[in-house]
Each structure stands twice: as C-alpha cells, then as structure tokens.
Design a protein around this motif. Sequence first.
Motif, PDB file in Angstrom:
ATOM      1  N   PHE A 162       0.824  -1.204  -0.001  1.00  0.00           N
ATOM      2  CA  PHE A 162      -0.101  -0.241  -0.006  1.00  0.00           C
ATOM      3  C   PHE A 162       0.965   1.326   0.096  1.00  0.00           C
ATOM      4  CE2 PHE A 162      -2.123  -3.527   2.320  1.00  0.00           C
ATOM      5  CZ  PHE A 162      -3.093  -3.704   1.396  1.00  0.00           C
ATOM      6  N   MET A 163       2.217   1.196   0.280  1.00  0.00           N
ATOM      7  CA  MET A 163       2.832   2.244   0.262  1.00  0.00           C
ATOM      8  C   MET A 163       3.222   3.193  -0.933  1.00  0.00           C
ATOM      9  SD  MET A 163       3.644   2.542   3.471  1.00  0.00           S
ATOM     10  CE  MET A 163       2.030   1.902   3.797  1.00  0.00           C
ATOM     11  N   LYS A 164       3.107   2.293  -2.191  1.00  0.00           N
ATOM     12  CA  LYS A 164       3.219   2.940  -3.402  1.00  0.00           C
ATOM     13  C   LYS A 164       2.145   3.832  -3.766  1.00  0.00           C
ATOM     14  CE  LYS A 164       3.785  -1.036  -5.065  1.00  0.00           C
ATOM     15  NZ  LYS A 164       3.754  -2.390  -5.971  1.00  0.00           N
ATOM     16  N   ARG A 165       0.904   3.877  -2.920  1.00  0.00           N
ATOM     17  CA  ARG A 165       0.053   4.833  -3.224  1.00  0.00           C
ATOM     18  C   ARG A 165       0.095   6.031  -2.329  1.00  0.00           C
ATOM     19  NH1 ARG A 165      -1.620  -0.615  -3.194  1.00  0.00           N
ATOM     20  NH2 ARG A 165      -3.285  -1.233  -4.419  1.00  0.00           N
ATOM     21  N   ILE A 166       0.859   6.031  -1.174  1.00  0.00           N
ATOM     22  CA  ILE A 166       1.014   7.164  -0.286  1.00  0.00           C
ATOM     23  C   ILE A 166       2.328   7.658  -0.032  1.00  0.00           C
ATOM     24  CG2 ILE A 166      -1.292   6.246   0.746  1.00  0.00           C
ATOM     25  CD1 ILE A 166       0.680   5.202   2.967  1.00  0.00           C
ATOM     26  N   MET A 167       3.521   6.879  -0.577  1.00  0.00           N
ATOM     27  CA  MET A 167       4.502   7.759  -0.249  1.00  0.00           C
ATOM     28  C   MET A 167       5.541   7.448  -1.572  1.00  0.00           C
ATOM     29  SD  MET A 167       6.289   4.779   2.349  1.00  0.00           S
ATOM     30  CE  MET A 167       8.038   5.574   2.556  1.00  0.00           C
ATOM     31  N   SER A 168       6.501   8.410  -1.493  1.00  0.00           N
ATOM     32  CA  SER A 168       7.337   8.758  -2.697  1.00  0.00           C
ATOM     33  C   SER A 168       8.450   7.726  -2.661  1.00  0.00           C
ATOM     34  CB  SER A 168       7.839   9.961  -3.192  1.00  0.00           C
ATOM     35  OG  SER A 168       6.607  10.836  -3.083  1.00  0.00           O
ATOM     36  N   LEU A 169       8.906   7.021  -1.704  1.00  0.00           N
ATOM     37  CA  LEU A 169       9.973   6.279  -1.457  1.00  0.00           C
ATOM     38  C   LEU A 169       9.216   4.716  -1.043  1.00  0.00           C
ATOM     39  CD1 LEU A 169      12.888   5.861  -2.003  1.00  0.00           C
ATOM     40  CD2 LEU A 169      13.178   6.777   0.411  1.00  0.00           C
ATOM     41  N   PRO A 170       8.479   3.904  -1.648  1.00  0.00           N
ATOM     42  CA  PRO A 170       8.116   2.696  -1.035  1.00  0.00           C
ATOM     43  C   PRO A 170       9.103   1.815  -0.920  1.00  0.00           C
ATOM     44  CG  PRO A 170       7.236   3.028  -3.362  1.00  0.00           C
ATOM     45  CD  PRO A 170       7.908   4.462  -2.835  1.00  0.00           C
ATOM     46  N   GLN A 171      10.284   1.979  -1.618  1.00  0.00           N
ATOM     47  CA  GLN A 171      11.500   0.851  -1.612  1.00  0.00           C
ATOM     48  C   GLN A 171      12.084   0.890  -0.201  1.00  0.00           C
ATOM     49  OE1 GLN A 171      10.448   2.867  -4.206  1.00  0.00           O
ATOM     50  NE2 GLN A 171      10.657   1.083  -5.698  1.00  0.00           N
ATOM     51  N   LEU A 172      11.528   1.973   0.808  1.00  0.00           N
ATOM     52  CA  LEU A 172      12.477   1.843   1.955  1.00  0.00           C
ATOM     53  C   LEU A 172      11.577   0.720   2.911  1.00  0.00           C
ATOM     54  CD1 LEU A 172      14.024   3.114   4.127  1.00  0.00           C
ATOM     55  CD2 LEU A 172      12.609   4.712   4.557  1.00  0.00           C
ATOM     56  N   VAL A 173      10.141   0.749   2.449  1.00  0.00           N
ATOM     57  CA  VAL A 173       9.421  -0.338   3.415  1.00  0.00           C
ATOM     58  C   VAL A 173       9.738  -1.541   2.779  1.00  0.00           C
ATOM     59  CG1 VAL A 173       6.986  -0.947   4.263  1.00  0.00           C
ATOM     60  CG2 VAL A 173       7.428   1.527   3.746  1.00  0.00           C
ATOM     61  N   LEU A 174      10.059  -1.679   1.428  1.00  0.00           N
ATOM     62  CA  LEU A 174      10.465  -3.160   0.770  1.00  0.00           C
ATOM     63  C   LEU A 174      11.705  -3.544   1.737  1.00  0.00           C
ATOM     64  CD1 LEU A 174      10.073  -5.229  -1.174  1.00  0.00           C
ATOM     65  CD2 LEU A 174      11.447  -3.960  -2.579  1.00  0.00           C
ATOM     66  N   GLY A 175      12.708  -2.697   1.797  1.00  0.00           N
ATOM     67  CA  GLY A 175      13.809  -2.614   2.538  1.00  0.00           C
ATOM     68  C   GLY A 175      13.917  -3.279   3.876  1.00  0.00           C
ATOM     69  N   PHE A 176      12.840  -2.756   4.719  1.00  0.00           N
ATOM     70  CA  PHE A 176      12.462  -3.119   6.059  1.00  0.00           C
ATOM     71  C   PHE A 176      12.060  -4.622   6.096  1.00  0.00           C
ATOM     72  CE2 PHE A 176      11.165   1.629   7.227  1.00  0.00           C
ATOM     73  CZ  PHE A 176      12.473   1.727   7.483  1.00  0.00           C
ATOM     74  N   ALA A 177      11.252  -4.920   4.964  1.00  0.00           N
ATOM     75  CA  ALA A 177      10.660  -6.277   4.883  1.00  0.00           C
ATOM     76  C   ALA A 177      11.831  -7.116   4.433  1.00  0.00           C
ATOM     77  CB  ALA A 177       9.345  -6.251   4.089  1.00  0.00           C
ATOM     78  N   PHE A 178      12.484  -6.905   3.047  1.00  0.00           N
ATOM     79  CA  PHE A 178      13.434  -7.839   2.491  1.00  0.00           C
ATOM     80  C   PHE A 178      14.516  -8.144   3.271  1.00  0.00           C
ATOM     81  CE2 PHE A 178      13.120  -9.888  -1.985  1.00  0.00           C
ATOM     82  CZ  PHE A 178      12.025 -10.054  -1.838  1.00  0.00           C
ATOM     83  N   GLY A 179      15.011  -7.183   4.123  1.00  0.00           N
ATOM     84  CA  GLY A 179      16.022  -7.147   4.886  1.00  0.00           C
ATOM     85  C   GLY A 179      16.128  -7.829   6.245  1.00  0.00           C
ATOM     86  N   TRP A 180      14.947  -8.227   6.561  1.00  0.00           N
ATOM     87  CA  TRP A 180      14.655  -8.724   8.064  1.00  0.00           C
ATOM     88  C   TRP A 180      15.706  -9.760   8.341  1.00  0.00           C
ATOM     89  CZ3 TRP A 180      11.692  -5.919  10.632  1.00  0.00           C
ATOM     90  CH2 TRP A 180      11.310  -6.252  12.085  1.00  0.00           C
ATOM     91  N   GLY A 181      16.137 -10.697   7.099  1.00  0.00           N
ATOM     92  CA  GLY A 181      16.989 -11.987   7.232  1.00  0.00           C
ATOM     93  C   GLY A 181      18.348 -11.441   7.912  1.00  0.00           C
ATOM     94  N   ALA A 182      18.810 -10.251   7.933  1.00  0.00           N
ATOM     95  CA  ALA A 182      20.076  -9.938   8.334  1.00  0.00           C
ATOM     96  C   ALA A 182      19.847  -9.910  10.189  1.00  0.00           C
ATOM     97  CB  ALA A 182      20.399  -8.402   8.098  1.00  0.00           C
ATOM     98  N   LEU A 183      18.781 -10.101  10.456  1.00  0.00           N
ATOM     99  CA  LEU A 183      18.667 -10.273  11.944  1.00  0.00           C
ATOM    100  C   LEU A 183      18.568 -11.678  12.270  1.00  0.00           C
ATOM    101  CD1 LEU A 183      15.964  -7.467  12.656  1.00  0.00           C
ATOM    102  CD2 LEU A 183      18.348  -7.315  12.780  1.00  0.00           C
ATOM    103  N   MET A 184      18.128 -12.343  11.323  1.00  0.00           N
ATOM    104  CA  MET A 184      17.504 -13.725  11.642  1.00  0.00           C
ATOM    105  C   MET A 184      18.830 -14.750  11.869  1.00  0.00           C
ATOM    106  SD  MET A 184      14.511 -14.171  12.111  1.00  0.00           S
ATOM    107  CE  MET A 184      14.000 -15.690  12.175  1.00  0.00           C
TER     108      MET A 184
END
Length: 321
Positions: A162-184
């Motif tokens: 839903f971020m691509k509808r409301i923010m100009s940098l939705p890739q940042l939220v994708l980064g929060f999701a796709f980068g989670w493995g760095a913690l795991m």
Amino acid sequence: MSTLPPANGAAFPDGRPADAVAGHWVDRHAPLSWRPYLRLARIDRPIGWWLLLLPCWWSGALAAIAADRTFPDPVDCLLFLIGAVAMRGAGSTYNDIADRDLDAKVERTRLRPLPSGQVRVRHAALFLLAQALVGFAVLVQFNGTAILVGLCSLLPVAIYPFMKRIMSLPQLVLGFAFGWGALMGWVAVFAHLDAPPLLLYAASVAWIVGYDTIYAVQDIEDDEMAGIRSSARLFGRRLKGAVGLCYGLAAVLVGLAAWQAGAGPVGFLGVAAFAGHLAWQVLRLQERDGAGALRLFRSNRDAGLILFAGLTADALIRGLS
C-alpha cells in the motif's frame, strides 16, 4: 523464442512477464494448471528469493565469525533457503492480491495471473495461506527469540503493497521487509540481537532501496501514467547519484558490521569486492533503460554471493587457525 526481455518492460508474446527467466522449467515442464500459481509465487523469477535469502546467509556468516565457528550452520542455511522461497512466494501472492488493479495498468505486470484472470482472488488467498504455513513450519525450527523476531517481520510485509499509493519512497518499506533476514541468522545462533546484525540490517535496507530503484526503472513511464509512486520517479535525473548513495551506505554499514563481529582481512576483502560490484552497477546504470536495469538488478545475486563467500571464508580460516 527470444531470451531477451522486450523493450520498456513489456510482456513476452506468450504472456510471460518481461522479467521472467526464459526457458525456466515452469514454462517447459510444469502442468498447465499449475503454471499460474507458480508464476504467482514468482517461481519462474528466482532472483526474488535469492535477494530475500542473502541477508539471512550474511547474518549467519557474521554469527559464525563472532562465535568462532568454522562455517555458518548448514541446517540453518537450508532452513533459510526453504523459508525464503516460501515467504517470497507468499509475499508476492499477497502483493498481487493487493495490487491487482494497479498491475492491470502497467505493461510489465498486466498479464500476471490475477489481473489477467488466470487465478481467482479466493484461490490466490488460499495459495497464500499454504505458502505462509510452510514459512511458519520453517520458523518454528529456531529458538524462541528467533521465532518472535521472525514474526515481527510480518508488519512491514503487510503494509508494503500500500506504500506505493501514499509515499514517494515505497522501496524503503520493502527494505524493512526484505532485509529482515539480516537479523535472523544472528539471532538463530545467539538468541539475542547485538550491534553486528543491527548494522547489517541497516546495510541491507540501503542495498535494497538501491537495487529496487534500479528495478523500478523498468516501469517508470507506466508508473507516471498510472500515478504509481516509486524511488525511480522520485530521484529522476539524480538516479545514479541516489543509487550510488544507497550502495555506498550499504557498503560502509556492512564493513562496520563485519568489524563489530570480529572479521579478519579475508572478510573485509569480501566486503571490498561487494562494494566494487555495487560501484560497477552504478557506473553501468542508465536512466530509462529498462532492459539494462533488469540485468543490473539481477546481478545483485552475484554481489550478495560474493559477500557471503568472503565472510564464510573468513570464518573458515579463523576456525582452522
């Protein structure tokens, strides 16, 4: 059949999206009734699960260095692989359910299984549940802290479409999701978080914003017409500089994570080679060159494997010395 993607992100004549891998077994051997579901899970585009998996493996390699182990736990690496394929498929299915109306307006995505009518929304939701259950079965193989950390990843996954509808940098939220493995990978070994995985997570977010900005170059013209927001549109003529900044930040943060974990010279050679690959991508990047952007985006699998190889070799040398 051409192995090169069509210009400007268009689909192939046979209905495959432009970023599908030509000659993939899904198109050659899978039963016809399975193919829309396999495409919904992006099985024909393995780059997605590679990019989800690599931060997990980096984190496991850093944990091996810090714990004086000879190499990352192979069982953990296998579980991360299975989980990455399952959860990338689940995330893609969820994203397509949420974006089916927008996808119909973009040339590259209009023939995806949902906007083209190959799969009903109800059936896609059931398929999503099945993939999520596989991911959960993998997650519960880890310690309690890792399970909790893994479950927290569902928040950025849930809001990203839903971020691509409301923010100009939705890739940042994708980064929060796709980068989670760095913690795991780290928490699977130590059952708690420390500075190295947190720095690695920040590095992964910056890396993801960079490579997904490159990916978004394919859709920039259609996104402008459909009103879809993306970092490629946001950066515009500053595209190379912005991607270079993201990649530079990623390289610095990976280096800091390796230093905090106690990596030696071989590990830092891996970091330097990773940084060199990212610099090469920036030099090759051209505004509105969709086909070239796709090739650069896919090359991030190699960049990530280079870093993993360097960190793993460092753990091996340290463990044998």
